[in-house]
Design a protein around this motif. Structure first.
Motif, PDB file in Angstrom:
ATOM      1  N   SER A  42     -36.150  -8.156 -11.153  1.00 12.42           N
ATOM      2  CA  SER A  42     -36.170  -7.927  -9.712  1.00 12.42           C
ATOM      3  C   SER A  42     -36.983  -9.049  -9.084  1.00 12.42           C
ATOM      4  CB  SER A  42     -36.785  -6.557  -9.396  1.00 12.42           C
ATOM      5  OG  SER A  42     -38.048  -6.446  -9.983  1.00 12.42           O
ATOM      6  N   GLY A  43     -36.901  -9.162  -7.772  1.00 12.04           N
ATOM      7  CA  GLY A  43     -37.603 -10.240  -7.079  1.00 12.04           C
ATOM      8  C   GLY A  43     -36.783 -11.507  -7.018  1.00 12.04           C
ATOM      9  N   THR A  44     -37.408 -12.606  -6.532  1.00 12.94           N
ATOM     10  CA  THR A  44     -36.638 -13.832  -6.259  1.00 12.94           C
ATOM     11  C   THR A  44     -35.986 -14.428  -7.493  1.00 12.94           C
ATOM     12  OG1 THR A  44     -38.769 -14.918  -6.341  1.00 12.94           O
ATOM     13  CG2 THR A  44     -37.685 -14.837  -4.203  1.00 12.94           C
ATOM     14  N   ALA A  73     -34.817 -12.918 -10.093  1.00 12.81           N
ATOM     15  CA  ALA A  73     -33.859 -12.026 -10.764  1.00 12.81           C
ATOM     16  C   ALA A  73     -32.490 -12.676 -10.856  1.00 12.81           C
ATOM     17  CB  ALA A  73     -33.765 -10.706 -10.005  1.00 12.81           C
ATOM     18  N   ILE A  74     -32.129 -13.426  -9.807  1.00 17.48           N
ATOM     19  CA  ILE A  74     -30.836 -14.109  -9.757  1.00 17.48           C
ATOM     20  C   ILE A  74     -30.582 -14.871 -11.048  1.00 17.48           C
ATOM     21  CG2 ILE A  74     -29.667 -16.039  -8.648  1.00 17.48           C
ATOM     22  CD1 ILE A  74     -30.951 -15.150  -6.049  1.00 17.48           C
ATOM     23  N   THR A 103     -31.903 -12.499 -14.895  1.00 12.86           N
ATOM     24  CA  THR A 103     -31.155 -11.347 -15.408  1.00 12.86           C
ATOM     25  C   THR A 103     -30.116 -11.800 -16.435  1.00 12.86           C
ATOM     26  OG1 THR A 103     -31.391 -10.460 -13.189  1.00 12.86           O
ATOM     27  CG2 THR A 103     -29.943  -9.277 -14.655  1.00 12.86           C
ATOM     28  N   PRO A 161     -40.738 -26.033   0.898  1.00 12.70           N
ATOM     29  CA  PRO A 161     -41.164 -24.759   0.313  1.00 12.70           C
ATOM     30  C   PRO A 161     -40.016 -24.039  -0.395  1.00 12.70           C
ATOM     31  CG  PRO A 161     -41.186 -24.668   2.718  1.00 12.70           C
ATOM     32  CD  PRO A 161     -40.824 -26.054   2.351  1.00 12.70           C
ATOM     33  N   HIS A 196     -36.365 -22.766   1.227  1.00 11.37           N
ATOM     34  CA  HIS A 196     -36.213 -23.506   2.479  1.00 11.37           C
ATOM     35  C   HIS A 196     -34.759 -23.463   2.917  1.00 11.37           C
ATOM     36  CE1 HIS A 196     -37.572 -26.416   5.392  1.00 11.37           C
ATOM     37  NE2 HIS A 196     -36.572 -27.214   5.117  1.00 11.37           N
ATOM     38  N   ASP A 234     -32.175 -20.889  -4.763  1.00  9.74           N
ATOM     39  CA  ASP A 234     -31.076 -20.806  -3.809  1.00  9.74           C
ATOM     40  C   ASP A 234     -31.279 -21.690  -2.579  1.00  9.74           C
ATOM     41  OD1 ASP A 234     -33.072 -19.280  -2.829  1.00  9.74           O
ATOM     42  OD2 ASP A 234     -31.986 -17.375  -2.886  1.00  9.74           O
ATOM     43  N   ALA A 235     -32.379 -22.424  -2.490  1.00  3.03           N
ATOM     44  CA  ALA A 235     -32.521 -23.391  -1.389  1.00  3.03           C
ATOM     45  C   ALA A 235     -31.438 -24.460  -1.481  1.00  3.03           C
ATOM     46  CB  ALA A 235     -33.906 -24.032  -1.437  1.00  3.03           C
TER      47      ALA A 235
END
Lengths: 527, 426
Positions: B39-41, B43-44, B47, B205, B208, B237-238
């Motif tokens: 879970s969280g950023t 996880a993409i 997982t 960052p 972004h 994913d920026a």
């Protein structure tokens, strides 16, 4: 004797024609080579034949539309139909696989297509050819462009060709030609031209030419300064409009109702996922040319979906927590986590692809290498439309009147017979619905992932607090000024430091004016 | 009262059973830990790796297990929270007593668990390309070091096929991996005669999404009349809005190519790749490579995950190689004892999915091939360059003066991860 000569010519023609055809088809077949060096050689050989048919084939190859079938025939794809590249006969694509290209080959192809297109009867093709000559200049092109210029009649194409020629002539051996080229390029605002002139300043030996180049660089520079100021303002407005979109919904729920809604970002996220679902439905049911229309449909759908969810939230959770900001904050934060996990369980943890429709991709090249990108322009317009519609709703509709009455003095409004509970639910739903529409717009510039909302929640609160709680126009001004300040700072301070500086500025500002830019005055405010 | 007594009796019975089941479990299973964020950023990305380890465990159990025992995966969720990584790692090692842990993605999570693994003498397999400058006795790094990814990519762009790039934009996300990689690249470029004014460095960052200014700057920087390329260490994913903005501002791959080190098939699955065609990525693995091992792996993955559309990527291959090497080392050592397995790991060989053989070196890093690919319209990579042979990872970059002196070698007489000279004199 005469007849004999004629016969000879005829014979020669007959002999030449098939040989020519063979040469051409051999060259086309050679494009399907094993390595890129051979493919480049084949492309160059094909373009050197000077055959008009080559341009289309080379362009198809650059776009990845040229396929090689199992039996070695070269097939060209055009708008979904396949044709034999040499005979133009219809062909099947069953066992064809695309001929691979790399960047170097693409560059060669662009140059070749450009040179071939210079003499095309189609003015549009000639114009494109002139552009590609500018983009990938080769020493051989100069002579060809000069030849094309002699026969060119259309003034627009002529202008482009002379620009292209001037670009090429900067490297000419004759100093007079170089000087003339500089004169021709002096009025350009293309940073590419400036780069070439600057490069010339370092290498030029003729003092007269050097002085001319120096002057031209100065002139271009002073124009480019204005271009970059203009670009900065546009980028600032565009960032401001994104901030505004994310914040308008919050301006309603937090600004008007005073509910600290930590799940606001998730409403945006749900809106973006609605756009994804609508897109998938369009893709599954409609022919490809209409799929781009999913976006205007997704906007009202997203509004309805998030409106319903918002009303549901208000009725089941938030209405029990009015006047208890801390509990509201914790409860809505919990809800935001639940919504995120829900979306993650349904759609998966990875990002979902929401494609830009064709009418939102690309941009118009304005002067000086500054591009006005369509998606940004459309989002600025959409954002203003949403804001105006909301302002009109609040100002002129009876729902707006009730809403304002309830927020200003709840007991009095109730005494006048306004159903305050229902108005609360509708207001919260409206704020959520607007967030949902914002989500559709934001899906066009960012990622659609379960965490989408988290990126916007802090910014939204910042805008609303900075602009003044409860004031729509404050939100507008707050968002636009934050966007502009951010973009003005970014080139000097970098994206990271720029963000920090903006935060510091806001903190200092709030110290000075705790109620933000536009403070609401009235008896109800402090209660 | 009767009810309470019954309950008490039941509890007692349960308590007496408990140690027995635990002992029983310890006898016929080998536990491995899976320490990836679910879970969280992150996880993409992470997982997928959790699922890869589960697939490998499933596979080995179908083939009779390891040392005659069943392998059991213990999955924990550190939730993209770096301190939580350390806690969960401790839980895996102390409470679950796992034989090895497969996990971590970001460098900061690895740095967070490092002290735990060193203190408790655990074994971590780290499957992601990273900035190098590290070699721990308790970690095996199966992802690429900078000399297996960044340096070859830059070399390719400098070559004739890559377009003879003369001007460089180093764009990255603001954290340890891009900063260290860019430091190495900057030193490398300067050693190749690139002037300081031809290098532009830019940090943004995490997450972004407003790339207008930076892309406009890149465009301006590239208009100086020299061939320009962007070396991107932008993470996560920026990348999506970055590529979108590039396309919208009309920057094409044959004008200013972008070579990315963190963009793989999985990331591209969320992007409309039409506008990305021709931009580059450097990895040690592409799904599109035709090889019997790769075909089998892709088929196995699609069956396991029950989704024919799922893609495979480089960190998955690194996980695959790490897991295979560990099982081979355990079989060779005849035990899961960490010290014995570590000794058996050196020189361990596993066939790469893209051909050739990966070898574990004594600096705890792999020798692997390097691939450079161009992004295709279907979201896959087309290989445009492949290293002739496998390239051995440098734990310490020779291009940074301080680390050029250091050497990592965990065998006698060095026995050290960051020493200028051997610990033991021969």
């Amino acid at each position: 004797m005469k007849a004999f000569r004629l016969l000879l010519v005829l014979l020669a023609l007959l002999a030449w024609a098939p040989a020519h055809a063979d040469e051409f088809s051999d060259a086309v077949r050679a494009l399907n080579a094993d390595n890129f060096a051979d493919k480049i050689a084949a492309a160059e050989a094909l373009s050197a034949l000077g055959d008009g048919r080559a341009a289309v084939i080379l362009e198809a190859l650059a776009d990845g539309r040229l396929h090689a079938a199992g039996d070695g025939t070269i097939v060209m794809e055009q708008g979904g139909a396949y044709r034999d590249a040499i005979t133009q006969a219809a062909a099947s694509s069953a066992d064809a696989s695309p001929i691979t290209v790399n960047n170097r080959l693409r560059g060669v192809l662009r140059g070749a297509v450009g040179r071939l297109g210079l003499f095309s009867p189609d003015p549009e093709l000639r114009k494109r050819a002139a552009e590609s000559v500018i983009a990938s200049p080769t020493p051989e092109s100069a002579a060809m462009v000069r030849r094309a210029l002699e026969t060119e009649t259309l003034p627009e194409v002529k202008r482009m060709l002379s620009l292209a020629l001037a670009n090429l002539d900067l490297a000419d051996a004759d100093p007079e030609r170089r000087k003339a080229a500089i004169q021709a390029l002096r009025d350009s605002s293309d940073p590419m031209v400036r780069g070439q002139l600057q490069h010339m300043l370092e290498t030029e030996s003729d003092p007269e030419v050097k002085a001319a180049a120096d002057k031209a660089v100065g002139a271009i520079n002073s124009r480019l300064v204005w271009v970059s100021v203009g670009a900065n303002i546009f980028q600032g407005l565009s960032l401001g409009s994104v901030l505004l979109l994310a914040a308008i919904g919050l301006a309603v729920t937090f600004g008007v109702m005073g509910v600290i809604n930590m799940a606001h970002g998730e409403m945006i996220m749900l809106g973006a996922y609605t756009a994804f679902v609508v897109q998938e439905v369009f893709r599954a049911t409609l022919p490809p040319e209409y799929v781009g229309l999913y976006l205007p449909v997704a906007v009202p759908v997203a509004f309805v979906v998030t409106f319903v969810i918002g009303v549901g939230l208000e009725r089941t959770v938030i209405r029990f927590l009015y006047g208890r900001p801390l509990e509201t904050m914790l409860a809505t934060w919990g809800i935001s986590l639940m919504l995120q996990q829900l979306v993650r369980s349904i759609f998966g943890a990875s990002n979902r692809e929401v494609a830009n429709p064709a009418w939102m991709t690309g941009g118009i090249d304005l002067i000086g290498g500054f591009t006005l990108t369509y998606n940004r322009v459309i989002i600025i317009g959409f954002c203003l439309a949403v804001l105006l519609a909301l302002a009109a709703l609040l100002r002129w509709s009876s729902f707006g009147l009730h809403m304002r009455a309830v927020t200003q003095n709840r007991p009095m409004a109730a005494a006048m017979g306004i159903p305050t509970g229902r108005i609360d639910a509708a207001t919260f739903g409206l704020g959520s619905g607007i967030a949902g529409m914002a989500g559709v717009a934001l899906s066009q510039i960012g990622n659609v992932s379960p965490n989408l909302g988290q990126g916007y929640i802090v910014d939204s609160f910042m805008v609303v607090v900075f602009g003044g709680v409860g004031s729509l126009w404050g939100t507008l001004l707050g968002a636009l000024s934050l966007g502009l300040v951010n973009k003005v700072l970014e080139p000097y301070a970098g994206a990271m430091l720029g963000k920090i500086l903006v935060l510091v500025v806001i903190i200092l500002f709030i110290q000075k004016r705790p109620r933000g830019l536009f403070a609401l005055k009235g008896r109800s405010v402090e209660s | 009262m009767k009810f309470v007594r019954a309950l008490g009796a039941g509890l007692l019975a349960a308590a007496s059973l408990l140690p027995f089941t635990a002992a029983n479990a310890a006898d016929d299973t080998i536990k491995v830990g899976v320490l990836h964020s679910l879970s969280g950023t992150m996880a993409i990305s992470e997982t997928t790796l959790k699922d890869t380890v589960l697939m490998m465990v499933d596979d080995i159990n179908k083939h009779g297990g390891l040392l005659g025992k069943k392998v059991e995966a213990v999955v924990v969720d550190p939730a993209s929270n770096w301190p939580l990584f350390a806690e969960k790692a401790r839980e895996l090692l102390e409470k679950e007593k796992v034989a090895a842990v497969f996990g971590c993605w970001t460098s900061v999570s690895r740095k967070s668990v490092l002290p735990v693994f060193e203190q408790l003498n655990g074994l971590l397999f780290y499957p992601v390309q990273y900035e190098g400058e590290e070699s721990s006795r308790n970690v095996f790094y199966t992802g690429a070091a900078p000399n297996q990814q960044a340096i070859p990519a830059v070399d390719y762009l400098m070559s004739k096929d890559g377009g003879e790039v003369k001007r460089w934009v180093l764009a990255g996300t603001d954290y340890v991996y891009p900063r260290t990689t860019n430091k190495i690249l900057e030193a490398y470029l300067k050693s190749k005669g690139v002037k300081a004014e031809d290098i532009m460095i830019n940090y943004t960052p995490f997450g972004h999404n407003d790339w207008q200014t930076i892309v406009a700057d890149i465009k301006k920087f590239g208009a100086a009349g020299k061939k320009t390329a962007v070396v991107s260490t932008i993470n996560g994913d920026a990348n999506v809005p970055f590529y979108k903005e590039l396309a919208n501002q009309g920057i094409k791959a044959d004008q200013i190519p972008v070579v990315a080190f963190s963009v793989g098939e999985e990331e591209l699955a969320g992007i409309d790749t039409k506008n990305l065609v021709g931009h580059l990525a450097a990895w040690n693995y592409f799904q599109s490579v035709k090889a019997p091992e790769n075909d089998a792996f892709i088929a196995q993955w699609k069956t396991f995950i029950k989704n024919p559309k799922r893609v495979t990527n480089d960190p998955m291959e690194a996980t695959y190689i790490g897991f295979k090497m560990w099982t081979q080392a355990v079989q060779q050592a005849g035990t899961t004892n960490v010290d014995a397995v570590r000794q058996a790991m050196y020189g361990q060989k596993v066939k790469n999915l893209t051909g050739g053989t990966a070898v574990m070196n004594t600096n705890h890093h792999l020798s692997k091939p390097v691939l450079i690919g161009e992004i295709q319209a279907n979201g896959q990579m087309q290989t445009v360059w492949k290293s002739k042979d496998v390239i051995k990872a440098d734990a310490w970059s020779p291009y940074i003066p301080e680390s050029a002196k250091l050497k990592a070698d965990w065998t006698y007489p060095w026995v050290c991860g960051n020493c200028a000279e051997p610990k033991f004199k021969m």
